[in-house]
Design an enzyme around this catalytic site. Structure first.
Site, mmCIF file in Angstrom:
data_model
loop_
_atom_site.group_PDB
_atom_site.id
_atom_site.type_symbol
_atom_site.label_atom_id
_atom_site.label_comp_id
_atom_site.label_asym_id
_atom_site.label_seq_id
_atom_site.Cartn_x
_atom_site.Cartn_y
_atom_site.Cartn_z
ATOM 1 N N HIS A 264 0.830 -1.203 0.000
ATOM 2 C CA HIS A 264 0.000 0.000 0.000
ATOM 3 C C HIS A 264 0.870 1.262 0.000
ATOM 4 C CE1 HIS A 264 -3.712 2.279 1.153
ATOM 5 N NE2 HIS A 264 -2.801 3.113 1.635
ATOM 6 N N GLU A 265 1.766 1.346 0.968
ATOM 7 C CA GLU A 265 2.590 2.557 1.074
ATOM 8 C C GLU A 265 3.534 2.680 -0.120
ATOM 9 O OE1 GLU A 265 1.647 4.767 3.092
ATOM 10 O OE2 GLU A 265 0.337 3.436 4.258
ATOM 11 N N HIS A 268 1.800 4.603 -2.813
ATOM 12 C CA HIS A 268 1.906 6.057 -2.600
ATOM 13 C C HIS A 268 3.283 6.547 -3.032
ATOM 14 C CE1 HIS A 268 -1.851 6.821 -0.522
ATOM 15 N NE2 HIS A 268 -1.616 5.902 0.408
ATOM 16 N N GLU A 294 -4.581 7.858 -3.056
ATOM 17 C CA GLU A 294 -5.056 6.586 -2.537
ATOM 18 C C GLU A 294 -5.360 5.609 -3.676
ATOM 19 O OE1 GLU A 294 -4.700 6.112 0.508
ATOM 20 O OE2 GLU A 294 -5.806 4.279 0.974
HETATM 21 ZN ZN ZN Z 1 -3.044 5.219 1.777
#
Ligand code: ZN
Length: 501
Positions: A264-265, A268, A294
């Site tokens: 997830h990170e 980003h 996101e």
């Molecule tokens: Zn996030």
């Protein structure tokens, strides 16, 4: 005019330096700082934020921008310089409305709120943070009131995170999505819950971290321009385009925690690492909105990282790392486990299908708090009621209820949650557009190759930073406006197969 533009850029780089220093202090606060540093650290971050803010609202900047705006009109409308001037002008107009003293007070309060939350959550002590949260609501209202003319008091706060969106447009979007989601959730949760016990064996921390690093390197995360450390609540932060860091947290009895938060990170971070180098130090050099940001974390975490193709390639590798734990667990069992859908308590652990119900609930509670229809003292009860209505379960305590997310305690109340669901919607819309351009992407993912997908995202999304507005970016990249259609199609297809819907 060229000279004035250079003067503006020089000034903007210095402001960015101050902000990056504040971000570095914040990163340290959330990773390695001893508890004794908390009070001074809050003040130090506040000081740097104030200096950056004062430097930005300097009347000389206003004069430069007013002279440069007509010049921007003469430049080709899509040129970097024209867009830089226009984006900076909009930021400036917004910044001059907020007095530096207020910015410092808010920043101090947020640091205190974060420290209080760190202690209050494990202690299940909502009373300890209640006065702080009351003040946050008050400060959030004051912040909104620096931008009069709004329809809803949350609108200015929403606009900070997701420019161009309002309480009304989001409420309409969420209502449309809700109508589609609720029957899917119902149909799935009427079936037996998938067995995910294979994820809850003992998985040593160092091996988990090493596997995660291997995956995100394949995605294209550049460790020459980033690093990963441990924290309480994982996040991505950037000090320059050459230093984009991520954080994660590991649970030795839950394999999915670190694995998916790392993916997830890294999503980003791929976004920030992919921004055009020419924009370094200027307001163009960051993601365009919370929702688009996101969309990238969710795309890599879910559309890629929870897909059958991805694990077709990576599962044998994971089995090699954890032969005792997974050696006898078939891929299909593992795939069902990581895509288990259930009515659960924690947003960050929630599956793709129920996740948006967690977000919509927070969004509505934020509106009620700002409107004054809900008092902070009644928030834990309102949380429980809404949870029961939407998800059919009630949190046993505040730790896993109203205290679970850091946002309201370390940020503002209003505009901090809708981006997650906008991100889910957009993750499918961008992925769909990438697949249309390169149908080979699916096969490549099953071979552990991500270059084509990463390249398409870099070219169509990452590269542009804040150059284009959110609607422009979406339309240029996907050929249409924001739409829930690809997301609903994605959920129906994937979970239709998984649960024979
Ligand atoms: Zn996030």
């Amino acid at each position: 005019m060229e000279k004035k533009l250079q003067a503006l850029k020089h000034h903007l780089v210095e402001i960015n330096d101050l902000r990056s220093a504040a971000a570095l202090l914040h990163w340290d606060q959330s990773t390695y700082m001893p508890p004794g540093g908390a009070a001074a650290r809050g003040r130090q971050i506040a000081t740097l934020s104030r200096l950056a803010h004062e430097k930005f609202i300097d009347p000389a900047v206003g004069t430069l921008l007013e002279e440069l705006m007509p010049y921007a009109e003469q430049l080709p409308p899509d040129s970097d310089d024209a867009r830089l001037i226009q984006v900076t002008f909009k930021d400036y107009e917004r910044a001059v409305r907020v007095p530096p003293d207020f910015t410092a007070e808010l920043s101090n309060h947020q640091a205190a709120g974060y420290e209080a939350w760190i202690a209050a959550r494990p202690a299940n002590n909502f009373a300890a943070v209640r006065p702080l949260l009351e003040k946050t609501v008050e400060l959030s209202r004051q912040l909104a009131d620096f931008f009069p003319g709004y329809e809803h008091i949350a609108d200015p706060l929403i606009d900070f995170a997701d420019p161009g969106m309002t309480a009304a447009t989001i409420s309409a979007l969420f209502a449309e999505l809700r109508q589609e989601l609720v029957p899917i959730v119902k149909a799935i949760t009427e079936q037996p819950v998938a067995d995910d016990s294979c994820l809850r064996k003992h998985y040593p921390e160092d091996k988990q971290l090493a596997f995660g690093v291997q995956v995100i390197k394949r995605f294209g995360y550049d460790f020459e321009r980033g690093r990963q450390d441990k924290t309480h609540h994982p996040f991505m932060t950037k000090f320059s385009l050459g230093d984009v860091r991520i954080t994660t947290r590991v649970k030795e009895h839950d394999l999915s925690e670190a694995l998916f938060s790392t993916m997830h990170e890294s999503g980003h971070a791929l976004y920030e690492q992919g921004i055009c180098q020419d924009y370094e130090g200027t307001p163009l050099a960051s993601g365009v909105s919370a929702g688009v940001h996101e969309s990238q974390s969710r795309l890599w975490e879910n559309l890629v990282g929870r897909s059958w193709g991805f694990w077709n390639y990576f599962y044998p590798k994971l089995q090699d790392v954890f032969p005792e734990q997974l050696g006898s667990v078939p891929l299909e069992t593992f795939y069902r486990a990581i895509n288990k859908v259930e009515r659960s308590l924690i947003r960050t652990d929630a599956d793709e299908v129920t996740y948006n119900l967690h977000v919509m609930m927070r969004f509505d509670l934020e509106l009620a708090l700002l409107e004054g229809k809900l008092e902070v003292r009644d928030l834990p009860e309102a949380w429980r009621e809404r949870f029961k209505a939407d998800l059919g379960i009630v949190p046993p305590d505040d730790r896993d209820g109203v205290l679970q997310d850091v946002h309201w305690f370390a940020d503002v109340v209003g505009g901090v949650f809708q981006g997650y669901t906008i991100g889910n919607i957009l993750s499918a819309q961008f992925f769909d557009a990438a697949l249309r351009a390169h149908p080979s992407i699916r096969d490549e993912i099953s071979m552990g190759e991500f270059g084509t997908l990463h390249g398409w995202l870099k070219k169509n999304v990452y590269h542009h930073g804040r150059k284009y507005s959110v609607p422009e970016l979406i339309e240029r990249a996907t050929g249409s406006k924001l739409t829930i259609e690809p997301y609903i199609r994605y959920l129906r297809t994937k979970y239709g197969e998984l649960y024979a819907l």
